[in-house]
Design a protein around this motif. Structure first.
Motif, PDB file in Angstrom:
ATOM      1  N   GLU A 167       1.037  -0.830  -0.086  1.00 52.51           N
ATOM      2  CA  GLU A 167       0.300   0.503  -0.133  1.00 52.51           C
ATOM      3  C   GLU A 167       0.606   1.247  -0.194  1.00 52.51           C
ATOM      4  N   GLU A 168       1.800   0.970   0.879  1.00 49.52           N
ATOM      5  CA  GLU A 168       2.592   1.640   0.820  1.00 49.52           C
ATOM      6  C   GLU A 168       3.408   2.600  -0.044  1.00 49.52           C
ATOM      7  N   ALA A 169       4.137   1.671  -1.152  1.00 48.20           N
ATOM      8  CA  ALA A 169       4.976   1.730  -2.199  1.00 48.20           C
ATOM      9  C   ALA A 169       3.495   2.035  -3.289  1.00 48.20           C
ATOM     10  N   SER A 170       2.330   1.698  -3.634  1.00 48.95           N
ATOM     11  CA  SER A 170       1.581   1.963  -4.365  1.00 48.95           C
ATOM     12  C   SER A 170       1.227   3.395  -4.408  1.00 48.95           C
ATOM     13  N   ALA A 171       1.582   4.593  -3.494  1.00 53.03           N
ATOM     14  CA  ALA A 171       1.083   5.409  -3.250  1.00 53.03           C
ATOM     15  C   ALA A 171       2.346   6.661  -3.675  1.00 53.03           C
ATOM     16  N   MET A 172       3.485   5.946  -3.810  1.00 53.25           N
ATOM     17  CA  MET A 172       4.382   5.894  -4.456  1.00 53.25           C
ATOM     18  C   MET A 172       4.589   5.999  -5.817  1.00 53.25           C
ATOM     19  N   VAL A 173       5.005   5.109  -6.262  1.00 56.44           N
ATOM     20  CA  VAL A 173       5.114   4.439  -7.861  1.00 56.44           C
ATOM     21  C   VAL A 173       4.090   3.724  -8.567  1.00 56.44           C
ATOM     22  N   LYS A 174       3.097   4.162  -9.871  1.00 57.61           N
ATOM     23  CA  LYS A 174       2.811   2.734 -10.018  1.00 57.61           C
ATOM     24  C   LYS A 174       2.748   1.990 -11.279  1.00 57.61           C
ATOM     25  N   ILE A 175       2.502   1.014 -12.212  1.00 60.00           N
ATOM     26  CA  ILE A 175       3.067   0.690 -13.138  1.00 60.00           C
ATOM     27  C   ILE A 175       3.122   0.936 -13.810  1.00 60.00           C
ATOM     28  N   GLY A 176       4.298   0.768 -14.575  1.00 59.97           N
ATOM     29  CA  GLY A 176       4.419   1.838 -16.017  1.00 59.97           C
ATOM     30  C   GLY A 176       5.850   2.677 -15.379  1.00 59.97           C
TER      31      GLY A 176
END
Ligand SMILES: [Zn+2]
Length: 337
Positions: free
Chosen positions: A139-148
């Motif tokens: 969750e924390e990482a997904s708030a910082m970067v996205k696929i692509g």
């Protein structure tokens, strides 16, 4: 007058990996505008700067895309898997700092380090690496970067040694700087001049193909980096040296340069009093091959700036070679075809 180091700093800030070059293209367009009659962007993204002349079409190509990284997966612990854009040496990437386009910083680290140490370096691939962005969960990482999302080397240009700079993306932004410097110097030319800042060179010379098809030049000259024979990592028998002038390419793995283009470049260099080196490299290729073999083809040549540590975050080139390279290109442009 353009200063090569200041220009490199400006272009490095705008740098983007292959396929996403428009940010860099806008920066270059603003700098190139005063030196050409028209500018346009081709559907693949090449920036074409045209300085009209009555004579034959002479095209110069420097690629504005750079190598980089793209997010492919984020695991439950918040570590980021990636794919590479362009040629990277996977084992050399360990402990490299990267910056995502949105400013997120990270460091490339090995998975299962102990296991990896047992492998020969040649067996290490990007699948053995991840980017640590300091997150502790998906969750924390997904708030910082996205696929692509895209990342690039996080180093900045620095002055080093006797008139050299150490910088990410001298390949090929230093050549884009050299081409801008040449455009600034050109006084009078009978040739119909096209200065093209190409896209997607690092993933297969793609922009140069479409630019050549669109422009149909009589002669095309690519500008890129070549290996310097004094690179500590190099075991090539190669006389090219950093600081000894730009090179005129004779051959690389992708192309045998046109003797007519080589002759034009050498005559222009000699008339302008530019000292050059003869280049033959046994690995790598440049936009030259695409210029020569696209559509009806063109007389194709290449001028290179010698570089050490190519495709690393700390490439080293000589500012004098850049300045002399700009003089050589300006002389090529001013010499009637
Ligand atoms: Zn290049």
């Amino acid at each position: 007058m353009f200063n090569p180091f200041e220009l490199q700093k400006e272009l490095t800030q705008a740098a983007m990996p292959s396929g996403y070059e428009s940010r860099c293209g806008s920066t270059i367009a603003a700098l190139a505008g005063p030196f050409c009659d028209e500018l346009f962007v081709t559907p693949t993204g090449n920036l074409v700067c045209h300085k009209k002349g009555k004579g034959k079409k002479l095209m110069f190509c420097a690629h504005m895309d750079v190598i980089g990284f793209m997010v492919t997966y984020i695991n439950e612990k918040g570590f980021v898997s990636f794919t590479t854009i362009g040629g990277h040496n996977a084992p050399a990437l360990i402990n490299t700092k990267v910056r995502f386009v949105n400013g997120t910083m990270g460091i490339i680290r090995p998975r299962r380090q102990a296991e990896l140490m047992e492998k020969p370096a040649s067996a290490v691939t990007v699948k053995d690496l991840y980017i640590d962005i300091g997150a502790c969960s998906f969750e924390e990482a997904s708030a910082m970067v996205k696929i692509g999302d895209l990342a690039m080397f996080a180093t900045s240009p620095e002055l080093i040694g006797d008139g050299c700079m150490m910088t990410p993306y001298a390949d090929d932004l230093a050549s884009c700087c050299v081409l801008l410097m040449a455009m600034e110097q050109i006084k009078k030319s009978d040739n119909d001049l096209y200065f093209v800042f190409t896209v997607q060179e690092e993933v297969g010379l793609k922009g140069a193909m479409t630019a050549t098809a669109a422009i149909e030049p009589y002669m095309g000259i690519a500008i890129d980096l070549c290996y310097s024979g004094d690179d500590i990592c190099s075991d090539m028998e190669m006389p090219v040296r950093l600081g000894q002038g730009p090179t005129i390419k004779i051959k690389d793995q992708s192309v045998i340069c046109s003797p007519i283009a080589i002759d034009h470049m050498k005559k222009a260099a000699e008339a302008a009093g530019v000292k050059y080196q003869n280049e033959i490299i046994t690995a790598g290729g440049t936009d030259t091959a695409a210029i020569m073999h696209t559509g009806k083809g063109a007389f194709a040549g290449c001028m290179s700036i010698p570089g050490r540590n190519i495709h690393s975050p700390c490439e080293i080139v000589s500012l004098r070679d850049m300045e002399e390279g700009a003089r050589l290109l300006a002389a090529c442009a001013e010499t009637t075809l």
